[in-house]
Write a protein that holds these residues in place. Structure first.
Motif, PDB file in Angstrom:
ATOM      1  N   SER A 442       0.724  -1.588  -0.075  1.00 17.65           N
ATOM      2  CA  SER A 442      -0.020  -0.389   0.095  1.00 17.65           C
ATOM      3  C   SER A 442       1.053   1.365  -0.191  1.00 17.65           C
ATOM      4  O   SER A 442       1.496   1.572   0.720  1.00 17.65           O
ATOM      5  N   ASN A 443       0.621   2.026  -1.338  1.00 16.73           N
ATOM      6  CA  ASN A 443       1.616   3.008  -1.088  1.00 16.73           C
ATOM      7  C   ASN A 443       0.548   4.099  -2.241  1.00 16.73           C
ATOM      8  O   ASN A 443       0.204   4.453  -2.910  1.00 16.73           O
ATOM      9  N   PRO A 444       0.335   5.377  -1.328  1.00 16.16           N
ATOM     10  CA  PRO A 444      -0.667   6.716  -1.573  1.00 16.16           C
ATOM     11  C   PRO A 444       0.043   7.086  -2.645  1.00 16.16           C
ATOM     12  O   PRO A 444      -0.840   7.618  -3.913  1.00 16.16           O
ATOM     13  N   GLU A 445       1.203   7.563  -3.168  1.00 12.60           N
ATOM     14  CA  GLU A 445       1.913   7.605  -3.777  1.00 12.60           C
ATOM     15  C   GLU A 445       1.248   6.454  -5.407  1.00 12.60           C
ATOM     16  O   GLU A 445       1.468   7.021  -6.708  1.00 12.60           O
ATOM     17  N   ILE A 446       1.686   5.374  -5.111  1.00 12.07           N
ATOM     18  CA  ILE A 446       0.980   4.546  -6.514  1.00 12.07           C
ATOM     19  C   ILE A 446      -0.329   4.772  -6.659  1.00 12.07           C
ATOM     20  O   ILE A 446      -0.470   4.550  -8.155  1.00 12.07           O
ATOM     21  N   ASP A 447      -0.723   4.655  -6.129  1.00 16.25           N
ATOM     22  CA  ASP A 447      -1.958   5.098  -6.099  1.00 16.25           C
ATOM     23  C   ASP A 447      -2.394   5.762  -6.818  1.00 16.25           C
ATOM     24  O   ASP A 447      -3.347   5.701  -7.531  1.00 16.25           O
ATOM     25  N   LYS A 448      -2.203   6.724  -6.699  1.00 14.87           N
ATOM     26  CA  LYS A 448      -2.192   8.010  -7.158  1.00 14.87           C
ATOM     27  C   LYS A 448      -1.888   8.030  -8.722  1.00 14.87           C
ATOM     28  O   LYS A 448      -2.832   8.166 -10.155  1.00 14.87           O
ATOM     29  N   LEU A 449      -0.856   7.446  -8.738  1.00 14.26           N
ATOM     30  CA  LEU A 449      -0.255   7.339 -10.247  1.00 14.26           C
ATOM     31  C   LEU A 449      -0.979   6.821 -11.242  1.00 14.26           C
ATOM     32  O   LEU A 449      -1.436   6.899 -12.178  1.00 14.26           O
ATOM     33  N   PHE A 450      -1.017   5.393 -10.450  1.00 13.88           N
ATOM     34  CA  PHE A 450      -1.843   4.610 -11.496  1.00 13.88           C
ATOM     35  C   PHE A 450      -3.496   5.068 -11.721  1.00 13.88           C
ATOM     36  O   PHE A 450      -4.451   5.109 -13.266  1.00 13.88           O
ATOM     37  N   ALA A 451      -3.882   5.883 -11.222  1.00 15.34           N
ATOM     38  CA  ALA A 451      -4.982   6.395 -10.427  1.00 15.34           C
ATOM     39  C   ALA A 451      -5.105   7.892 -12.184  1.00 15.34           C
ATOM     40  O   ALA A 451      -5.978   7.890 -13.049  1.00 15.34           O
ATOM     41  N   ASP A 452      -4.074   8.211 -11.869  1.00 16.19           N
ATOM     42  CA  ASP A 452      -3.530   9.112 -12.892  1.00 16.19           C
ATOM     43  C   ASP A 452      -3.643   9.013 -14.134  1.00 16.19           C
ATOM     44  O   ASP A 452      -3.584   9.574 -15.482  1.00 16.19           O
ATOM     45  N   GLY A 453      -2.418   7.532 -14.923  1.00 14.84           N
ATOM     46  CA  GLY A 453      -1.650   7.209 -15.427  1.00 14.84           C
ATOM     47  C   GLY A 453      -3.066   6.248 -16.239  1.00 14.84           C
ATOM     48  O   GLY A 453      -3.339   6.499 -17.921  1.00 14.84           O
ATOM     49  N   ALA A 454      -3.846   5.759 -16.359  1.00 11.80           N
ATOM     50  CA  ALA A 454      -5.050   5.780 -16.269  1.00 11.80           C
ATOM     51  C   ALA A 454      -6.495   6.565 -17.762  1.00 11.80           C
ATOM     52  O   ALA A 454      -6.514   5.603 -18.272  1.00 11.80           O
ATOM     53  N   VAL A 455      -5.915   7.620 -17.252  1.00 11.07           N
ATOM     54  CA  VAL A 455      -6.804   8.949 -17.569  1.00 11.07           C
ATOM     55  C   VAL A 455      -6.579  10.163 -18.150  1.00 11.07           C
ATOM     56  O   VAL A 455      -6.913  10.745 -18.249  1.00 11.07           O
ATOM     57  N   ALA A 456      -5.095   9.645 -18.839  1.00 15.19           N
ATOM     58  CA  ALA A 456      -4.143  11.041 -18.364  1.00 15.19           C
ATOM     59  C   ALA A 456      -4.390  10.863 -19.745  1.00 15.19           C
ATOM     60  O   ALA A 456      -3.686   9.943 -20.861  1.00 15.19           O
ATOM     61  N   THR A 457      -3.964  12.115 -20.385  1.00 17.87           N
ATOM     62  CA  THR A 457      -3.200  12.555 -21.585  1.00 17.87           C
ATOM     63  C   THR A 457      -2.467  13.721 -21.637  1.00 17.87           C
ATOM     64  O   THR A 457      -2.785  14.893 -21.146  1.00 17.87           O
TER      65      THR A 457
END
Lengths: 516, 323
Positions: A442-457
């Protein structure tokens, strides 16, 4: 006639001849091995490996993917994406019929999506960003997303989103629908016969929507449960195709050398199977990052590749396989270094606590790999106990988090948002289930990166995010990445064009032909 | 005799019920549940998926309720539904029954006939070279693991000399009919039947030999000799017939296990029988199918036990039918 003209004529003749030689020939039967026997053939209801392999001939998706994972037309002939990357419009191919003669239309697509949301766990996850799906006419389907979703065009492969005939499933009990055992699709081959325990027979679809295809008359999938017997069946000429993983790896070099035998590692680009060791981050010595890093240094992964996997595959550098999007090798490296492993264990204060290792019950190769890893870890002073179970028992232990180290391998589906994030984000920690974040990282930074990565353009932004995520993960070692696996397909050289896409054998035999 | 049979049938039903209940709990004691196995094979799982599967398998109901539903089904000869295979259990078993019976009955016939024959020879010529040869031969086949014999058979007869097919029940895609089909199936049957048969043959050989040597020493054999009967008659009518009782017992036990007892042979030779069905069901925790196979096997054991008792009476008229 000048010499140059003559040479030109000869060359032209030669080229024509060689082109003719490669012109696909029609007719013939292919015998392929299927292992294990599929529990059913209705791809929308069951999605395990053998089902995908056989049913990929019967069903189709809207798209297929090249070895470089670029989308290609299948049931959709074209598609457009709106500027805000939230609306995807697919134009369906006209003149496509189901095997029973009924036309395939946008209504089938809409029905399939609704059905898959209920029966297909991966499709459900892939469709989570979809706000609505509409069919303005019979041959147009419009997906409107809640927000841009980078990998969206990568979710339409047959195994991930097979199209289901609405007229045969609507209003029925899907679980017991008789067509589950005699599936009707739009694919190049039609289901003909299934003698349980012996073979599955498929015959050419004469009304297939790609004129002239398929070239083969029939395909038999032979059920041979014993790995050694599968090798013999190929050796004695009873089967022509051994799809990847059909025989034990130590048999591959021997079979590859047989007369008229061709081998290819192609066709796994979309799946990119990556093997790793789950490390239970929650308890005991493995909760300490240094112990997990020590495990990475302690294991001789080149030995595993060269000896156990007979040189097939590639040592993994991190959570992404090198064949999927946004892969980066700009990450911390873990070469085989037992001395460093010992030092890290000492630094972490490891005092010989017992660590249970769970090999994968997938046959001899995996057993041997389990023994090799155990030996590597014992060599650096770890106290290792092997726990033997069958697949069901192993899955239960892993799902219940009742393990310390466990072998696994998973598909990556071409994009980190589809097949990588699920193993590392904290929202994927759910007891009782396998293949999510069972290690408890569990790593909040990783959670955010994967959440952002899916929807980033745009794409460059996604690359930046995933490169960063890979660096952090490889530093933290939530799991111990081992090898990018390669499952070679072994076949007679007379079988041509068997594998033409990144989905490989699972994409059906519509391009395959026999050079008799 | 009829009351004997009737009483045995009633007892058999009670035993069967006990077996069903015991098996029901036993297989649920094994770790792993079918929902997780299926989710695992699909390469993806979430709460909804696992819950759906549990509902499908009826695993969301309390255990006693599951048992009640199952026993109620059995009472109406309904063995349940295999959600994994999307078919009624009885259909799946019946589909495989012919192949299994063909294999196991052939193996059984070969082993019993050859076993008794070799055992008789060994006993008749006890202490000679023939006896030693038969004994060694029998011991070798008894000691060798079936899967190894099977693989060596394949290596020799399929790969090296290419006389026999290495796997399957028939030549797939050949669409043979009539005599050609019978010959084709027979060719496929030889290796698995011999592999399975040789193991059991060894047991019968040893058993017959030992039993005959024991009977030979008894007084009535001396009497027969004193009467001036020929050696052949003594061996056949007096020694062999009396020596067969333990062999019949053993054959009865074997016959009961014929349906599920050929897992390894069926696996190595890709023989589409019930043994393999059971093995796959076990790995996949397909509870209904597994229980269905168990029930069928138990019924077979009960039936063959009954037949064994009846055969005893034929072999040895002194035995009476006492309930």
């Amino acid at each position: 006639m000048s010499k140059r003209v003559l040479l030109g004529l000869l060359l032209a003749c030669g080229l024509t001849a060689s082109a003719l030689a490669q012109e696909p020939k029609t007719g013939g039967v292919i015998n392929a091995v299927i292992q294990p026997e599929p529990p059913g053939l209705m791809l929308a209801m069951v999605q395990n490996g053998p089902v995908q392999m056989v049913s990929g001939n019967i069903f189709e998706g809207l798209l297929r993917y090249s070895p470089k994972l670029e989308p290609q037309p299948e049931l959709a002939e074209s598609w457009t994406v709106s500027d805000d990357a939230k609306t995807y419009t697919f134009k369906l191919k006209k003149g496509v019929t189901w095997h029973d003669g009924k036309p395939f239309t946008a209504a089938d697509v809409l029905f399939s999506i609704e059905m898959l949301k209920q029966t297909h766990a991966r499709a459900r996850a892939n469709l989570v960003q979809v706000d609505k799906v509409e069919a303005p006419d019979d041959y147009t389907v419009v997906f409107t997303l809640k927000q841009p979703f980078g990998p969206f065009l990568g979710i339409f492969e047959v195994g991930s989103m097979p199209m289901v005939p609405k007229h045969l499933y609507e209003g029925t009990d899907w679980k017991t629908n008789p067509y589950n055992n005699a599936p009707v699709g739009t694919g190049p081959f039609m289901f003909k016969e299934w003698q349980k325990g012996s073979f599955i027979r498929m015959v050419k679809n004469p009304n297939y929507h790609e004129k002239g295809k398929p070239y083969l008359d029939e395909v038999y999938w032979q059920v041979i449960p014993d790995a050694a017997a599968r090798s013999v069946a190929y050796e004695t000429g009873k089967v022509d195709v051994l799809p990847g993983g059909s025989v034990e790896n130590f048999d591959v070099p021997r079979l590859s050398k047989l007369k008229d035998t061709c081998v290819t590692g192609a066709g796994w680009e979309f799946f990119s199977p990556l093997a790793w060791l789950w490390l239970n981050n929650r308890q005991g010595p493995l909760a300490d990052k240094r112990v997990r890093q020590a495990i990475m240094y302690a294991i001789d992964r080149d030995f595993a590749k060269d000896v156990i996997w007979n040189g097939l595959g590639k040592v993994a550098t991190g959570p992404s396989a090198s064949t999927i999007k946004y892969y980066s090798d700009d990450v911390p490296k873990y070469p085989y270094d037992p001395a460093k492993a010992k030092a890290l264990l000492k630094e972490a204060g490891y005092k010989g606590e017992k660590i249970r290792i769970l090999p994968l019950a997938y046959g001899e190769t995996w057993q041997r790999w389990g023994e090799a890893v155990k030996q590597n870890l014992i060599d650096v002073g770890m106290n290792i106990e092997t726990i033997s179970t069958d697949v069901a028992g192993g899955n239960q232990k892993i799902g219940d988090w009742d393990y310390d180290i466990a072998f696994t391998y998973l598909y990556q589906y071409g994009d980190p948002a589809l097949g990588v994030g699920r193993n590392y984000v904290s929202s994927a920690i759910a007891k009782g289930q396998v293949f999510n974040n069972v290690e408890g990282y569990s790593n909040p930074e990783i959670d955010k990166l994967f959440a952002d990565g899916a929807v980033a353009t745009p794409d460059s932004k996604r690359r930046e995010i995933y490169e960063k995520a890979q660096k952090i993960l490889v530093e933290d070692v939530p799991v111990a990445w081992m090898l990018e696996l390669q499952f070679p397909t072994i076949m007679r050289c007379k079988v041509k064009n068997l594998i033409t896409t990144g989905i490989g054998v699972n994409d059906g035999f519509k391009d395959a032909w026999l050079d008799k | 005799m009829l009351s004997f049979v009737a009483q045995r049938v009633v007892k058999g039903v009670i035993v069967l019920l006990a077996i069903v209940v015991l098996n029901f709990f036993l297989i649920r004691l094994a770790p792993g549940d079918p929902a997780v196995v299926m989710a695992g094979e699909a390469g993806a799982s979430d709460q909804v998926f696992v819950q759906q599967l549990r509902e499908k398998f009826g695993l969301d109901k309390p255990l006693p309720e599951q048992l009640f539903i199952y026993v109620k089904g059995i009472a109406t000869l309904d063995l349940g539904f295999s959600f994994r295979q999307q078919a009624p259990v009885s259909k799946l078993i019946l589909e495989r029954l012919p192949a299994t019976l063909l294999l196991t009955l052939t193996a059984f016939a070969i082993s019993l006939a050859l076993g008794v024959l070799f055992g008789t020879f060994a006993a008749r010529f006890a202490g000679t070279f023939l006896d030693t040869a038969i004994t060694i031969f029998a011991l070798i086949f008894y000691a060798m693991p079936i899967f190894w014999v099977a693989l060596m058979g394949i290596l020799l007869f399929s790969v090296t000399v290419d006389w026999l097919p290495s796997f399957g029940y028939e030549t797939v895609g050949a669409n043979l009919t009539g005599l050609a089909h019978v010959v084709d199936v027979a060719k496929h049957l030889i290796m698995p039947a011999m592999t399975l048969g040789l193991f059991f043959m060894a047991t019968y050989t040893r058993m017959t030999r030992a039993s005959m040597l024991e009977v030979k020493r008894l007084d009535f054999v001396k009497t027969a000799r004193a009467k001036g009967l020929s050696d052949g008659v003594i061996q056949r009518r007096h020694v062999l017939r009396n020596a067969l009782l333990p062999v019949v017992t053993l054959a009865g036990v074997h016959a009961g296990t014929l349906i599920g007892g050929a897992v390894i042979t069926e696996t190595v030779f890709a023989w589409p029988g019930i043994g393999r069905l059971m093995y796959d069901a076990l790995l996949q925790r397909d509870y209904n199918l597994l229980l269905g196979v168990f029930v069928t096997c138990s019924v077979m054991v009960l039936i063959f036990n009954l037949i064994t008792d009846l055969v005893y009476r034929l072999v040895d008229p002194r035995i009476e039918f006492a309930a």
